[in-house]
Design a protein around this motif. Structure first.
Motif, mmCIF file in Angstrom:
data_model
loop_
_atom_site.group_PDB
_atom_site.id
_atom_site.type_symbol
_atom_site.label_atom_id
_atom_site.label_comp_id
_atom_site.label_asym_id
_atom_site.label_seq_id
_atom_site.Cartn_x
_atom_site.Cartn_y
_atom_site.Cartn_z
ATOM 1 N N THR A 11 -26.299 103.907 39.119
ATOM 2 C CA THR A 11 -25.446 105.040 38.796
ATOM 3 C C THR A 11 -24.012 104.554 38.659
ATOM 4 O OG1 THR A 11 -24.764 107.254 39.507
ATOM 5 C CG2 THR A 11 -25.072 105.617 41.235
ATOM 6 N N THR A 49 -32.938 115.755 36.747
ATOM 7 C CA THR A 49 -33.304 114.350 36.947
ATOM 8 C C THR A 49 -34.531 113.926 36.143
ATOM 9 O OG1 THR A 49 -34.712 114.872 38.867
ATOM 10 C CG2 THR A 49 -32.369 114.429 39.293
ATOM 11 N N LYS A 62 -30.203 104.940 44.941
ATOM 12 C CA LYS A 62 -29.061 104.700 44.057
ATOM 13 C C LYS A 62 -28.344 103.381 44.373
ATOM 14 C CE LYS A 62 -27.760 109.535 43.136
ATOM 15 N NZ LYS A 62 -26.637 110.505 43.235
ATOM 16 N N TRP A 64 -24.763 101.396 42.993
ATOM 17 C CA TRP A 64 -23.539 101.647 42.244
ATOM 18 C C TRP A 64 -22.618 100.439 42.372
ATOM 19 C CZ3 TRP A 64 -25.227 104.143 46.624
ATOM 20 C CH2 TRP A 64 -24.533 103.859 47.819
#
Length: 308
Positions: A11, A49, A62, A64
């Motif tokens: 993400t 989603t 997730k 990032w």
């Protein structure tokens, strides 16, 4: 419970601007939640989603890019866990919430964390380094059988022990009595249990909408048939008299117990060792409408002043 479907995803940004009244940013290190609460409002996330699996059976982990210049969020309030539990069982393996806290350490951000888990005890020393932090545990029953029917999270006993540990460590704690099941949730018993180990007691009624309304109504009809007429009145006929009567009863109880009973107060400025504040959030839709009307009236007043 079957083994959940786990996906690892990337993400761009883990911090999202929020419209919630309690924070400026919402942070969810996971998509989905394996606690699989039957009444989970966050199941609506499936619309965004692309997941077709049953809510509670999948979890997206997730990843990032490291947060750049976390100090720019100094003084901002971040709510961790608005649509997932940041301390679901898989956090023990993937440590995404732990990673987030480590990246934000020393930034001066304010944290609100919501969980049903005691895995958060692992991060107590790290969480203590953040200013104005509050951690809430969802506890809507002291009956472990009912709890087990509703979610796959840890026992109520373990949640209460975690809450007490954080409170004794000087971290503000909240007992989130939600959702309140009419005729089932013993609110007074929970308050008696937690009032010496929390700063805030937040009450929220059970709202039934979307796909889980039928799940809960069928459950009540099967397990609590004597309550089904009440649930029919509340959730099919939209009769609010139960909540009005409960509000009145709890207000009187709070007065007897020497506890403040309000409709909108986060208590962050109160002395840490003061008795907890009870916040009744039964009428949150009305509160929001009232706030919007108030803001509109204020805007009109400013406009009239500017014209004069």
């Amino acid at each position: 419970m079957n083994k959940p479907i786990i996906n690892e995803i990337e993400t761009k940004n883990i911090l999202t601007k929020s419209n919630l009244p309690v924070c400026e940013y919402s942070v969810n290190p996971y998509v989905g939640c394996t606690h699989a609460c039957k009444y989970c409002y966050a199941s609506f996330m499936k619309r965004f989603t692309g997941h077709t699996e049953q809510w509670g059976t999948f979890l997206d982990v997730k990843y990032w890019k490291e947060i750049k210049n976390p100090a720019k969020y100094k003084g901002k309030e971040l709510f961790i866990g608005s649509v997932t539990d940041p301390y679901n069982p898989q956090e023990e393996i993937y440590k995404r919430t732990r990673t987030l806290l480590e990246e934000l350490k020393g930034s001066g951000v304010k944290l609100s964390i919501s969980t049903k888990s005691d895995l958060i005890l692992r991060d107590l020393d790290l969480i203590k380094t953040f200013p104005n932090t509050r951690v809430s545990w969802s506890i809507n029953t002291l009956d472990e059988n009912f709890r087990a029917d509703m979610d796959n999270a840890v026992s109520i006993e373990r949640r209460l022990a975690a809450m007490k540990a954080f409170y004794l460590a000087g971290v503000r704690t909240t007992c989130f009595i939600s959702p309140i099941f009419p005729g089932i949730t013993d609110i007074k018993a929970i308050i008696r249990q937690v009032k010496s180990q929390c700063n805030l007691i937040w009450l929220e009624n059970l709202n039934l909408r979307g796909g889980y309304k039928s799940v809960i109504m069928n459950y009540i009809q099967e397990k609590y048939p004597q309550l089904f007429p009440l649930y029919h009145e509340i959730y099919d006929c939209k009769d609010r008299s139960y909540w009005i009567a409960l509000d009145k009863e709890l207000k009187a109880y709070a007065a007897e117990a020497g506890l403040a009973y309000v409709t909108n107060d986060d208590s962050m400025t109160r002395n840490f060792h003061s008795p907890p504040v009870i916040v009744n959030y039964f009428y949150h839709e009305q509160i929001k409408k009232s706030a919007r009307k108030g803001a509109a009236r204020k805007g009109e007043s400013h406009a009239r002043t500017a014209r004069s």
